[in-house]
Design an enzyme around this catalytic site. Sequence first.
Site, PDB file in Angstrom:
ATOM      1  N   ASP A   1      -8.481  -5.064  -6.328  1.00  0.00           N
ATOM      2  CA  ASP A   1      -7.953  -4.028  -5.441  1.00  0.00           C
ATOM      3  C   ASP A   1      -7.912  -2.693  -6.191  1.00  0.00           C
ATOM      4  OD1 ASP A   1      -6.502  -2.397  -3.725  1.00  0.00           O
ATOM      5  OD2 ASP A   1      -4.700  -3.648  -3.749  1.00  0.00           O
TER       6      ASP A   1
ATOM      7  N   SER B   1       0.833  -1.197   0.000  1.00  0.00           N
ATOM      8  CA  SER B   1       0.000   0.000   0.000  1.00  0.00           C
ATOM      9  C   SER B   1       0.875   1.257   0.000  1.00  0.00           C
ATOM     10  CB  SER B   1      -0.948  -0.066   1.208  1.00  0.00           C
ATOM     11  OG  SER B   1      -1.924   0.924   1.186  1.00  0.00           O
TER      12      SER B   1
ATOM     13  N   HIS C   1      -7.623  -5.410  -1.002  1.00  0.00           N
ATOM     14  CA  HIS C   1      -6.356  -4.694  -0.858  1.00  0.00           C
ATOM     15  C   HIS C   1      -5.371  -5.406   0.069  1.00  0.00           C
ATOM     16  CE1 HIS C   1      -3.558  -1.428  -1.065  1.00  0.00           C
ATOM     17  NE2 HIS C   1      -3.714  -1.070   0.200  1.00  0.00           N
TER      18      HIS C   1
END
Length: 296
Positions: A226, A170, A282
């Site tokens: 995602d 991320s 995610h």
Amino acid sequence: MFPFCAVATLSALAVLSVGQSITPLTTSQIDYFTPYTYYASTAFCDPAEVLAWHCGANCEANPNFHSVASGGDGDIVQYWYVGYDSILDTVITAHQGTNISNLLPILTDLDLVLVPLALDTERFPGLDSSIKVHDGFKDAQARASADVLAAVQAAMSTYESTSVTIVGHSLGAAISLIDSVYLPLHLPSGTTFKTIAYGLPRVGNQAFADYVDADLHLTHINNKEDPIPTLPPIFLGYVHPSGEVHIEDSGVWVACPGQDNASTECIVGDVPTIFQWNEANHDGPYNGITIQCSSS
């Protein structure tokens, strides 16, 4: 020595990344990433727990790791840590990501600014001014860069290593990718680097993506639908480097050649609009591993 199986896997993925077709990964190629996935997940744990290497399942998954330094407050400065894996024979550098609900507003803001890394001549000496990155990602990487560099230098010296592996998920993936440009400019020329990123947002412009393709060894793994890897949007001048591996809904992992491959087997084609987003994808799972701190 770098383990033979790891060398073979990296070589195979290198061939896939420059090939013309989308190619499924074998079980052994997928399993190769497992220790790095745990390292990326460990970055979400408290730095004191990581320094003691007492962070539950994530630390237990990599028992041959020797911590050197850790830091960050999880707010202004994302958690980070550096150490050495004696089996993989590489220095590991990892950065914490952030909750997707905090990251999405940043990445969908149409006032996103691309800035040249070369403006910071001390950290990025000699870099071409055309190479630009998201200013927020640049600032996030800068906050810990000196401490991370010192820790990597210490780890390389202590363990006589010439290999550095940089991982993150991320926001941590974005910081790690900029680290991957920064660290080689300050470490011995014989050092080898590779970067493994999970749920990586687009970080920079076309010149940045081309620089990464030419000078770095990046694999960025995207899970199903995602939304984060599809942001910031291409129309704002952002481009993903090559090296994508996409986990399809079936669980098959495929190597997607080129930059922002538009095939429906790859993230750009699979998630063309907001209507295909699935924020739950995610954090994984990535081969059964969900990115999170597992300490009690």
